[in-house]
Design a protein around this motif. Structure first.
Motif, PDB file in Angstrom:
ATOM      1  N   UNK A   1     -30.996 -32.273  -5.017  1.00  0.00           N
ATOM      2  CA  UNK A   1     -32.248 -33.250  -5.017  1.00  0.00           C
ATOM      3  C   UNK A   1     -33.217 -32.968  -4.050  1.00  0.00           C
ATOM      4  N   UNK A   2     -34.408 -32.787  -4.118  1.00  0.00           N
ATOM      5  CA  UNK A   2     -35.298 -32.433  -3.078  1.00  0.00           C
ATOM      6  C   UNK A   2     -35.926 -33.867  -2.834  1.00  0.00           C
ATOM      7  N   UNK A   3     -35.862 -34.264  -1.532  1.00  0.00           N
ATOM      8  CA  UNK A   3     -36.493 -35.583  -0.991  1.00  0.00           C
ATOM      9  C   UNK A   3     -37.486 -34.933  -0.121  1.00  0.00           C
ATOM     10  N   UNK A   4     -38.554 -35.866  -0.061  1.00  0.00           N
ATOM     11  CA  UNK A   4     -39.835 -35.945   0.464  1.00  0.00           C
ATOM     12  C   UNK A   4     -39.990 -36.678   1.857  1.00  0.00           C
ATOM     13  N   UNK A   5     -40.215 -36.187   2.958  1.00  0.00           N
ATOM     14  CA  UNK A   5     -40.164 -37.111   4.174  1.00  0.00           C
ATOM     15  C   UNK A   5     -41.386 -36.942   5.200  1.00  0.00           C
ATOM     16  N   UNK A   6     -41.860 -37.860   5.738  1.00  0.00           N
ATOM     17  CA  UNK A   6     -43.121 -37.646   6.501  1.00  0.00           C
ATOM     18  C   UNK A   6     -42.683 -38.068   7.707  1.00  0.00           C
TER      19      UNK A   6
ATOM     20  N   UNK B   1     -38.322 -40.074  -4.735  1.00  0.00           N
ATOM     21  CA  UNK B   1     -37.356 -39.357  -3.605  1.00  0.00           C
ATOM     22  C   UNK B   1     -38.247 -39.236  -2.532  1.00  0.00           C
ATOM     23  N   UNK B   2     -38.971 -39.819  -2.071  1.00  0.00           N
ATOM     24  CA  UNK B   2     -39.732 -39.863  -0.918  1.00  0.00           C
ATOM     25  C   UNK B   2     -41.192 -39.888  -1.186  1.00  0.00           C
ATOM     26  N   UNK B   3     -41.960 -40.277  -0.207  1.00  0.00           N
ATOM     27  CA  UNK B   3     -43.394 -40.433  -0.029  1.00  0.00           C
ATOM     28  C   UNK B   3     -44.164 -41.197  -1.378  1.00  0.00           C
TER      29      UNK B   3
ATOM     30  N   UNK C   1     -38.445 -46.715   2.059  1.00  0.00           N
ATOM     31  CA  UNK C   1     -38.713 -45.097   1.689  1.00  0.00           C
ATOM     32  C   UNK C   1     -38.859 -44.657   0.329  1.00  0.00           C
ATOM     33  N   UNK C   2     -37.750 -45.413  -0.525  1.00  0.00           N
ATOM     34  CA  UNK C   2     -37.493 -45.055  -1.760  1.00  0.00           C
ATOM     35  C   UNK C   2     -37.773 -46.409  -2.740  1.00  0.00           C
TER      36      UNK C   2
ATOM     37  N   UNK D   1     -47.103 -45.040   6.801  1.00  0.00           N
ATOM     38  CA  UNK D   1     -45.977 -44.714   5.779  1.00  0.00           C
ATOM     39  C   UNK D   1     -45.019 -43.472   6.396  1.00  0.00           C
TER      40      UNK D   1
ATOM     41  N   UNK E   1     -37.931 -36.166  -9.449  1.00  0.00           N
ATOM     42  CA  UNK E   1     -36.554 -36.516 -10.343  1.00  0.00           C
ATOM     43  C   UNK E   1     -35.278 -36.157  -9.694  1.00  0.00           C
ATOM     44  N   UNK E   2     -34.476 -37.013  -9.597  1.00  0.00           N
ATOM     45  CA  UNK E   2     -33.038 -36.834  -9.223  1.00  0.00           C
ATOM     46  C   UNK E   2     -32.409 -36.759 -10.683  1.00  0.00           C
ATOM     47  N   UNK E   3     -31.847 -35.687 -11.091  1.00  0.00           N
ATOM     48  CA  UNK E   3     -31.067 -35.587 -12.376  1.00  0.00           C
ATOM     49  C   UNK E   3     -30.203 -36.799 -12.759  1.00  0.00           C
ATOM     50  N   UNK E   4     -29.502 -37.118 -11.688  1.00  0.00           N
ATOM     51  CA  UNK E   4     -28.443 -38.301 -11.955  1.00  0.00           C
ATOM     52  C   UNK E   4     -29.236 -39.625 -12.030  1.00  0.00           C
TER      53      UNK E   4
ATOM     54  N   UNK F   1     -41.846 -42.085   7.728  1.00  0.00           N
ATOM     55  CA  UNK F   1     -40.416 -42.070   7.378  1.00  0.00           C
ATOM     56  C   UNK F   1     -39.508 -41.840   8.650  1.00  0.00           C
TER      57      UNK F   1
ATOM     58  N   UNK G   1     -31.452 -42.351   1.887  1.00  0.00           N
ATOM     59  CA  UNK G   1     -31.550 -42.039   0.411  1.00  0.00           C
ATOM     60  C   UNK G   1     -30.028 -42.369  -0.196  1.00  0.00           C
TER      61      UNK G   1
ATOM     62  N   UNK H   1     -32.419 -38.916   6.834  1.00  0.00           N
ATOM     63  CA  UNK H   1     -33.302 -39.275   5.780  1.00  0.00           C
ATOM     64  C   UNK H   1     -32.409 -39.277   4.370  1.00  0.00           C
TER      65      UNK H   1
ATOM     66  N   UNK I   1     -35.303 -43.299  -9.728  1.00  0.00           N
ATOM     67  CA  UNK I   1     -35.544 -43.674  -8.234  1.00  0.00           C
ATOM     68  C   UNK I   1     -36.729 -42.388  -7.616  1.00  0.00           C
TER      69      UNK I   1
ATOM     70  N   UNK J   1     -28.668 -32.050  -0.971  1.00  0.00           N
ATOM     71  CA  UNK J   1     -29.980 -32.607  -0.562  1.00  0.00           C
ATOM     72  C   UNK J   1     -30.712 -31.308   0.359  1.00  0.00           C
TER      73      UNK J   1
END
Lengths: 138, 191
Positions: free
Chosen positions: B8-13, A40-42, A124-125, B87, A19-22, B89, B181, B177, A38, B62
């Motif tokens: 926001x927490x993004x996850x990246x490989x 947020x990755x993977x 990616x997203x 997959x 989750x992205x709160x926005x 990134x 986003x 990354x 959206x 981020x």
């Protein structure tokens, strides 16, 4: 034919894997095509819709961006404990443009929950704007 | 970027590739241990080692959780390790500034990554390692920087042994990354 992909018809998002709160997952069921949830990755990423009672699902229309493999599973229990696959589809690569997909769900299965898994994406997203779930009260 | 505190927490490989012995595992382990663990004895990586670490992107809201795959550099393992690249990134290419062949082979690593990850051109970082060995440097900064520029990659000079700039390739990866986003959000909001 009612649309059970709307909060106004009693549907809630009870879980999302990111989750992205926005851009919360509730944007999927707000009836507004300009809002979105959206990832947020993977991959995979998931969300679970809870219906207001059991419904029969006839057709699902999706408005998404950069989703590749999509899996739909239903649960008929009172709690979302066990799921059974009802549909799987690979969406076309639109290079970041909107994907509109409409799928007839064979056998009009009954469901109290719908688990949606984005198994892979074209980028990616990925984003989900709308899940129109055509059906009737079971 | 918005100054609102949205967090926001993004996850990246991230995959780390390059010839055997250039210091990939040392870089990854030094970054993961905040500089406290330098592997003094060389242990050849077979297959892929995995570590995970969060990194905050400065002047943004981020945080990127980097899933780092430290891949074997021995050519005998190339077919095996490339199976872990699916997959991805971000890619980090490492060479040893004292070994010109490790720099010359970057082109081959780049081709291999692009062949195995054909969906998109992966953004990434070129890392010149062992810059502390000043009197033995054979690949000069300009060469590494030019290779990176020509391939639209970032460039960092580091020493895992001396703990110099070890975080910089990972910070660069996280920044690339989070920018991807942010760009995606702008595109989606424009549709």
């Amino acid at each position: 034919m009612a649309d059970f992909g709307l909060a106004s018809n009693g549907t809630t998002v009870m879980f999302s894997s990111c989750v992205d709160d926005r851009y919360p997952p509730e944007n999927i069921i707000d009836g507004n095509d300009s809002t979105f949830w959206i990832t947020t990755g993977l991959y995979p990423q998931q969300f679970i819709l809870q219906f207001d009672g059991d419904i029969k699902i006839d057709r699902i229309k999706t408005i998404t961006t950069d989703v590749r493999k999509l899996k739909l599973e239903r649960c008929t229990e009172k709690a979302p404990t066990s799921f059974e696959e009802i549909h799987q589809v690979e969406l076309a690569h639109k290079g970041g443009r909107v994907q509109v997909e409409s799928s007839q769900i064979s056998g009009s299965p009954t469901a109290s929950f719908l688990r949606v898994t984005i198994e892979s994406g074209w980028d990616d997203f990925a984003a989900v704007r709308r899940f129109t779930i055509e059906g009737s009260k079971a | 970027m918005s100054s609102a505190n949205f967090g926001v927490l993004l996850r990246c490989k991230v995959i780390v590739v390059g010839d055997a012995g250039v210091g990939k595992s040392a870089i990854v382990q030094m970054f993961h241990s905040k500089g406290s663990h330098y592997p003094r004895q060389y242990n050849m990586t077979t297959g892929c080692d995995f570590v995970m670490k969060e990194i905050k992107v400065p002047e943004s809201d981020y945080t990127v959780e980097l899933h780092i795959y430290d891949c074997a550099g021995q050519s005998v393992f190339k077919d095996l390790t490339s199976q872990y690249w699916k997959n991805s990134n971000i890619v980090i290419f490492v060479y040893d500034v004292t070994k010109p062949e490790s720099f010359q082979n970057l082109g081959e690593w780049l081709d291999l990554v692009r062949k195995k990850c054909p969906e998109k051109v992966l953004p990434g970082v070129v890392v010149a390692n062992k810059v502390d060995l000043e009197d033995r440097v054979k690949v000069h900064t300009t060469e590494g920087a030019e290779f990176a520029r020509n391939n639209s990659l970032e460039f960092c000079q580091i020493s895992a042994f001396r703990d110099i700039n070890v975080e910089s390739p990972f910070s660069a990866a996280a920044k690339l990354y989070s920018q991807a986003y942010q760009n995606k959000l702008e595109t989606l909001n424009g549709i």
